[in-house]
Design a protein around this motif. Structure first.
Motif, PDB file in Angstrom:
ATOM      1  N   TYR A 109      -7.924  -8.224   1.680  1.00 11.34           N
ATOM      2  CA  TYR A 109      -8.699  -6.974   1.662  1.00 11.34           C
ATOM      3  C   TYR A 109      -7.912  -5.831   2.295  1.00 11.34           C
ATOM      4  O   TYR A 109      -7.912  -4.716   1.800  1.00 11.34           O
ATOM      5  N   ARG A 110      -7.246  -6.138   3.394  1.00 14.39           N
ATOM      6  CA  ARG A 110      -6.546  -5.099   4.149  1.00 14.39           C
ATOM      7  C   ARG A 110      -5.254  -4.651   3.465  1.00 14.39           C
ATOM      8  O   ARG A 110      -5.009  -3.463   3.317  1.00 14.39           O
ATOM      9  N   MET A 123      -8.284  -1.823   2.049  1.00 15.06           N
ATOM     10  CA  MET A 123      -9.569  -1.482   2.660  1.00 15.06           C
ATOM     11  C   MET A 123      -9.407  -1.133   4.131  1.00 15.06           C
ATOM     12  O   MET A 123      -8.538  -1.677   4.809  1.00 15.06           O
ATOM     13  N   ARG A 124     -10.250  -0.224   4.612  1.00 14.14           N
ATOM     14  CA  ARG A 124     -10.291   0.094   6.043  1.00 14.14           C
ATOM     15  C   ARG A 124     -10.969  -1.078   6.767  1.00 14.14           C
ATOM     16  O   ARG A 124     -11.667  -1.884   6.159  1.00 14.14           O
ATOM     17  N   GLN A 153       0.834  -1.205   0.000  1.00 13.77           N
ATOM     18  CA  GLN A 153       0.000   0.000   0.000  1.00 13.77           C
ATOM     19  C   GLN A 153       0.871   1.258   0.000  1.00 13.77           C
ATOM     20  O   GLN A 153       0.531   2.247  -0.637  1.00 13.77           O
ATOM     21  N   GLU A 154       1.992   1.222   0.693  1.00 14.83           N
ATOM     22  CA  GLU A 154       2.914   2.361   0.701  1.00 14.83           C
ATOM     23  C   GLU A 154       3.532   2.565  -0.679  1.00 14.83           C
ATOM     24  O   GLU A 154       3.652   3.698  -1.148  1.00 14.83           O
ATOM     25  N   ASN A 192     -17.452  -5.287   6.590  1.00 19.99           N
ATOM     26  CA  ASN A 192     -18.666  -5.240   5.776  1.00 19.99           C
ATOM     27  C   ASN A 192     -18.605  -6.290   4.669  1.00 19.99           C
ATOM     28  O   ASN A 192     -19.574  -7.011   4.428  1.00 19.99           O
ATOM     29  N   GLU A 193     -17.476  -6.367   4.003  1.00 22.26           N
ATOM     30  CA  GLU A 193     -17.294  -7.335   2.906  1.00 22.26           C
ATOM     31  C   GLU A 193     -17.365  -8.774   3.415  1.00 22.26           C
ATOM     32  O   GLU A 193     -17.895  -9.648   2.736  1.00 22.26           O
ATOM     33  N   MET A 194     -16.845  -8.992   4.617  1.00 25.02           N
ATOM     34  CA  MET A 194     -16.795 -10.339   5.187  1.00 25.02           C
ATOM     35  C   MET A 194     -18.085 -10.723   5.921  1.00 25.02           C
ATOM     36  O   MET A 194     -18.292 -11.886   6.246  1.00 25.02           O
ATOM     37  N   GLY A 195     -18.923  -9.734   6.218  1.00 27.41           N
ATOM     38  CA  GLY A 195     -20.131 -10.004   6.992  1.00 27.41           C
ATOM     39  C   GLY A 195     -19.819 -10.269   8.462  1.00 27.41           C
ATOM     40  O   GLY A 195     -20.529 -11.022   9.131  1.00 27.41           O
TER      41      GLY A 195
END
Length: 138
Positions: free
Chosen positions: A100-101, A106-107, A14-15, A113-116
């Motif tokens: 995801y992270r 993703m925050r 991400q960096e 939310n995506e994982m439920g």
């Protein structure tokens, strides 16, 4: 490797991606600047300062493009390293959380939310994994 060092290792992609995006913005600014110089100079008498400004803009664009190409290579290399480690995770939920992270950036709320799941539970699974024997000892 400590928990913080592992998180830092996974965040590298991400960096690197952020650095790539900064270079893209800088490139777009320089291209806009060069276009503005060209538009401004149309209809004005030609002189060495005009040529110098255009040459400077072109040189700047070329330098940024070279940096960007190198950053893209670096970014792809890091992404492959991080993805390879994530794919070694045996528990599917944790693998998704990590992807995801650290790949999609993703925050925690978005991951949950995506994982439920609740964001607290996602963080708990994440932390358990990074503190476990299974997590990488890079």
């Amino acid at each position: 490797m400590t928990y913080k060092e592992k998180v830092r290792w996974f965040r590298r992609y991400q960096e690197a991606l952020a650095s790539e995006n900064e270079l893209l913005k800088e490139l777009n600014q320089q291209v806009t600047r060069a276009e503005n110089i060209t538009l401004f100079l149309q209809g004005t008498p030609k002189g060495t300062t005009i040529k110098d400004k255009i040459c400077d803009a072109v040189v700047s664009i070329i330098e940024i493009k070279e940096k960007l190409a190198q950053q893209i290579k670096t970014c792809n290399f890091i992404r492959n390293e991080v993805t390879s480690e994530i794919e070694k995770i045996t528990e599917n939920r944790v693998q998704c959380i990590m992807k995801y992270r650290y790949i999609l950036g993703m925050r925690w709320e978005e991951v949950a939310n995506e994982m439920g799941l609740s964001d607290k539970w996602c963080r708990t699974l994440h932390d358990k994994y990074l503190n476990s024997a299974e997590s990488p000892h890079l």
